[in-house]
Design a protein around this motif. Structure first.
Motif, PDB file in Angstrom:
ATOM      1  N   ALA A  87       0.685  -1.270   0.000  1.00 32.53           N
ATOM      2  CA  ALA A  87      -0.156  -0.103   0.015  1.00 32.53           C
ATOM      3  C   ALA A  87       0.909   1.304   0.065  1.00 32.53           C
ATOM      4  CB  ALA A  87      -0.948   0.116   1.237  1.00 32.53           C
ATOM      5  N   GLY A  88       1.982   1.137   0.786  1.00 34.33           N
ATOM      6  CA  GLY A  88       2.880   2.426   0.817  1.00 34.33           C
ATOM      7  C   GLY A  88       3.479   2.776  -0.757  1.00 34.33           C
ATOM      8  N   SER A  89       3.882   1.473  -1.141  1.00 32.69           N
ATOM      9  CA  SER A  89       4.788   1.858  -2.469  1.00 32.69           C
ATOM     10  C   SER A  89       3.572   2.195  -3.391  1.00 32.69           C
ATOM     11  CB  SER A  89       5.143   0.499  -2.895  1.00 32.69           C
ATOM     12  OG  SER A  89       5.949   0.601  -4.213  1.00 32.69           O
ATOM     13  N   VAL A  90       2.295   1.807  -3.504  1.00 36.20           N
ATOM     14  CA  VAL A  90       1.248   2.235  -4.322  1.00 36.20           C
ATOM     15  C   VAL A  90       1.181   3.930  -4.096  1.00 36.20           C
ATOM     16  CG1 VAL A  90      -0.938   1.798  -5.493  1.00 36.20           C
ATOM     17  CG2 VAL A  90       0.659  -0.279  -4.842  1.00 36.20           C
ATOM     18  N   LEU A  91       0.872   4.022  -2.951  1.00 30.51           N
ATOM     19  CA  LEU A  91       0.630   5.580  -2.700  1.00 30.51           C
ATOM     20  C   LEU A  91       1.652   6.300  -3.041  1.00 30.51           C
ATOM     21  CD1 LEU A  91      -1.092   5.057   0.877  1.00 30.51           C
ATOM     22  CD2 LEU A  91      -2.135   5.739  -1.237  1.00 30.51           C
ATOM     23  N   GLN A  92       2.807   6.044  -2.718  1.00 31.05           N
ATOM     24  CA  GLN A  92       4.129   6.750  -3.089  1.00 31.05           C
ATOM     25  C   GLN A  92       4.034   7.241  -4.706  1.00 31.05           C
ATOM     26  OE1 GLN A  92       7.572   4.964  -1.301  1.00 31.05           O
ATOM     27  NE2 GLN A  92       6.631   5.150   0.524  1.00 31.05           N
ATOM     28  N   SER A 222      -5.611 -10.639  -3.150  1.00 28.14           N
ATOM     29  CA  SER A 222      -6.645  -9.855  -4.181  1.00 28.14           C
ATOM     30  C   SER A 222      -6.100  -8.662  -4.410  1.00 28.14           C
ATOM     31  CB  SER A 222      -7.869 -10.128  -3.635  1.00 28.14           C
ATOM     32  OG  SER A 222      -8.427 -11.485  -3.313  1.00 28.14           O
ATOM     33  N   CYS A 223      -6.007  -7.820  -3.619  1.00 26.54           N
ATOM     34  CA  CYS A 223      -5.530  -6.205  -3.842  1.00 26.54           C
ATOM     35  C   CYS A 223      -4.230  -6.368  -4.695  1.00 26.54           C
ATOM     36  CB  CYS A 223      -5.645  -5.455  -2.707  1.00 26.54           C
ATOM     37  SG  CYS A 223      -7.485  -5.281  -1.726  1.00 26.54           S
ATOM     38  N   THR A 224      -3.346  -7.122  -4.221  1.00 27.79           N
ATOM     39  CA  THR A 224      -2.017  -7.220  -4.663  1.00 27.79           C
ATOM     40  C   THR A 224      -2.075  -7.571  -6.174  1.00 27.79           C
ATOM     41  OG1 THR A 224      -0.908  -7.696  -2.549  1.00 27.79           O
ATOM     42  CG2 THR A 224       0.441  -7.979  -4.559  1.00 27.79           C
ATOM     43  N   GLY A 225      -3.037  -8.636  -6.528  1.00 31.53           N
ATOM     44  CA  GLY A 225      -3.172  -9.001  -7.742  1.00 31.53           C
ATOM     45  C   GLY A 225      -3.844  -7.823  -8.705  1.00 31.53           C
ATOM     46  N   LEU A 295      11.037  -1.408  -9.846  1.00 33.14           N
ATOM     47  CA  LEU A 295       9.696  -1.462  -8.981  1.00 33.14           C
ATOM     48  C   LEU A 295       9.111  -2.747  -9.020  1.00 33.14           C
ATOM     49  CD1 LEU A 295       7.393   0.358  -7.494  1.00 33.14           C
ATOM     50  CD2 LEU A 295       6.142   0.316  -9.737  1.00 33.14           C
ATOM     51  N   SER A 296       9.645  -3.449  -8.054  1.00 26.30           N
ATOM     52  CA  SER A 296       9.145  -4.804  -7.450  1.00 26.30           C
ATOM     53  C   SER A 296       8.263  -4.952  -6.459  1.00 26.30           C
ATOM     54  CB  SER A 296      10.472  -5.676  -7.555  1.00 26.30           C
ATOM     55  OG  SER A 296      10.169  -7.097  -7.239  1.00 26.30           O
ATOM     56  N   LEU A 297       7.094  -5.247  -6.965  1.00 32.77           N
ATOM     57  CA  LEU A 297       6.107  -5.179  -5.868  1.00 32.77           C
ATOM     58  C   LEU A 297       6.050  -6.198  -5.033  1.00 32.77           C
ATOM     59  CD1 LEU A 297       3.947  -2.876  -5.338  1.00 32.77           C
ATOM     60  CD2 LEU A 297       2.115  -4.787  -6.559  1.00 32.77           C
ATOM     61  N   MET A 298       6.664  -7.471  -5.344  1.00 30.69           N
ATOM     62  CA  MET A 298       6.521  -8.861  -5.085  1.00 30.69           C
ATOM     63  C   MET A 298       7.578  -8.525  -3.832  1.00 30.69           C
ATOM     64  SD  MET A 298       3.721 -10.080  -5.779  1.00 30.69           S
ATOM     65  CE  MET A 298       4.012 -11.421  -4.897  1.00 30.69           C
ATOM     66  N   MET A 302       7.571  -9.177   0.156  1.00 33.09           N
ATOM     67  CA  MET A 302       8.420  -9.973   1.083  1.00 33.09           C
ATOM     68  C   MET A 302       9.282  -9.464   1.920  1.00 33.09           C
ATOM     69  SD  MET A 302       9.259 -13.370   1.052  1.00 33.09           S
ATOM     70  CE  MET A 302       8.944 -13.881  -0.772  1.00 33.09           C
ATOM     71  N   LEU A 303       9.928  -8.139   1.723  1.00 33.01           N
ATOM     72  CA  LEU A 303      10.740  -7.811   2.613  1.00 33.01           C
ATOM     73  C   LEU A 303       9.888  -6.917   3.795  1.00 33.01           C
ATOM     74  CD1 LEU A 303      13.701  -5.830   0.696  1.00 33.01           C
ATOM     75  CD2 LEU A 303      13.720  -7.879   2.018  1.00 33.01           C
ATOM     76  N   GLY A 304       8.656  -6.463   3.312  1.00 32.04           N
ATOM     77  CA  GLY A 304       7.735  -5.893   4.531  1.00 32.04           C
ATOM     78  C   GLY A 304       7.313  -6.986   5.486  1.00 32.04           C
ATOM     79  N   GLY A 305       7.122  -8.097   4.486  1.00 30.05           N
ATOM     80  CA  GLY A 305       6.345  -9.101   5.818  1.00 30.05           C
ATOM     81  C   GLY A 305       7.666  -9.826   6.722  1.00 30.05           C
ATOM     82  N   ILE A 306       8.755  -9.833   5.981  1.00 27.30           N
ATOM     83  CA  ILE A 306      10.126 -10.409   7.022  1.00 27.30           C
ATOM     84  C   ILE A 306      10.300  -9.240   7.906  1.00 27.30           C
ATOM     85  CG2 ILE A 306      12.206 -11.069   7.177  1.00 27.30           C
ATOM     86  CD1 ILE A 306      11.849 -12.244   4.311  1.00 27.30           C
TER      87      ILE A 306
END
Length: 349
Positions: A87-92, A222-225, A295-298, A302-306
């Motif tokens: 969400a932060g990446s998309v907002l920016q 779903s939203c990431t997709g 711009l690698s969303l995945m 991954m880094l945000g989750g870890i």
């Protein structure tokens, strides 16, 4: 040298996926071993092998602690970190504001206010007795998040892309406004409800369950997709609204749609684990520093989750026999990172 650098970039582009999966798996094993009960990472691996593949034998009480308490908590932390980072990446990107974040943008505070309204006015007992607790809290959070987005956009006018500072200030003002309204509701509620809501609003994964994990996982995936479907259009918006218009992109509609998607992600995560700020600000910047020009969303997810998993481990182990709210730790780290980004922007200007 140019060929080597290009081949190196391609190598990193294709290798971060298995490396990230390996890092996530080992993070799961080690994070599951932290807690009041003495459990080792080998026990976590044995428990997973027994329940997933039927290999080995049950560990009894340790098995229940791992599968019913620690594993759902670790997975919820990963989903929350991944969702907030995306969400932060998309907002920016869609606002072309490097300081945009679900927390600073006011979405998180609005979602928290909506959830607090549901909890204080209806009560968790009423929601549970009527069987609507699973949808009532996320719905209230989504309405509050949507209201905050509407207020911020209305303050910026039509030219959203150029109102970087105004949008940031509007988001901070909206955050304070909804924070004050939430405090007012808590002031008139019972002491027990106020204490539980206050701890929840600061962010915690303590009440994670397998059933409560389903909605955040479904919404974030779903939203990431949906975001990945519009990845090219989102990247085009980085070059400016005029350039995106020449490429045939409906900038206003795309921006509103992405803001709505980010609001859904934030609302569901706030309803599940409370308000957690600055994750959506830090992780996209860290990814851009490590992998410039991409711009690698995945990778961001991954880094945000870890990152969020280890923040939760820190919250559980920093104090003896106590648990710190996750939002306090992310606020301390994130505010320092925010000042770093501001200083860097000032030096570049």
């Amino acid at each position: 040298m140019l060929l080597l650098s290009q081949s190196g970039k391609r190598f990193l582009r294709f290798c971060w996926i298995p490396l990230g999966l390996c890092l996530g798996f080992f993070t799961l094993l080690f994070a599951g071993s932290f807690g009041a009960a003495e459990i080792h990472s080998v026990d976590v691996l044995q428990s997973l092998s027994f329940h997933l593949f039927g290999i080995g034998e049950s560990l009894g009480l340790k098995d229940r602690i791992i599968m019913e308490l620690r594993l759902p908590r670790v997975l919820l932390a990963f989903v929350a970190g991944a969702g907030l980072s995306v969400a932060g990446s998309v907002l920016q990107t869609v606002t072309r504001n490097p300081l945009a974040d679900p927390y600073l943008f006011g979405i998180s505070s609005g979602a928290s206010f909506g959830a607090v309204v549901v909890l204080t006015l209806l009560g968790q007992g009423v929601l549970s007795s009527h069987g609507v607790g699973w949808i009532g809290l996320p719905l209230g959070a989504f309405i509050g998040a949507g209201l905050s987005v509407f207020i911020v956009l209305s303050m910026c006018g039509n030219d959203v892309g150029r109102q970087v500072e105004r949008m940031l200030l509007s988001g901070v003002a909206v955050s304070f406004m909804f924070g004050a309204l939430s405090s007012l509701l808590l002031y008139f509620s019972s002491p027990q409800a106020a204490a539980s809501v206050l701890f929840w609003s600061l962010g915690s994964f303590a009440k994670a369950t397998w059933s409560g994990l389903m909605l955040p996982v479904i919404v974030v995936i779903s939203c990431t997709g949906i975001i990945l479907l519009f990845k090219r259009q989102i990247i085009a918006m980085k070059m400016g609204d005029e350039t995106a218009h020449t490429l045939g992109i409906n900038v206003s509609l795309l921006r509103l749609g992405m803001l709505s998607v980010c609001s859904v992600i934030t609302a569901v995560l706030v309803a599940s684990c409370g308000g957690i700020g600055f994750v959506g600000l830090m992780i996209p910047h860290i990814v851009r520093l490590l992998f410039p020009g991409q711009l690698s969303l995945m990778l961001t997810a991954m880094l945000g989750g870890i990152f969020m998993i280890w923040i939760d481990v820190l919250a559980r182990t920093l104090l003896s026999y106590q648990e710190l709210p996750v939002g306090i730790i992310t606020a301390v780290i994130g505010s320092t990172f925010f000042l770093f980004v501001l200083r860097r922007r000032h030096q570049e200007a």
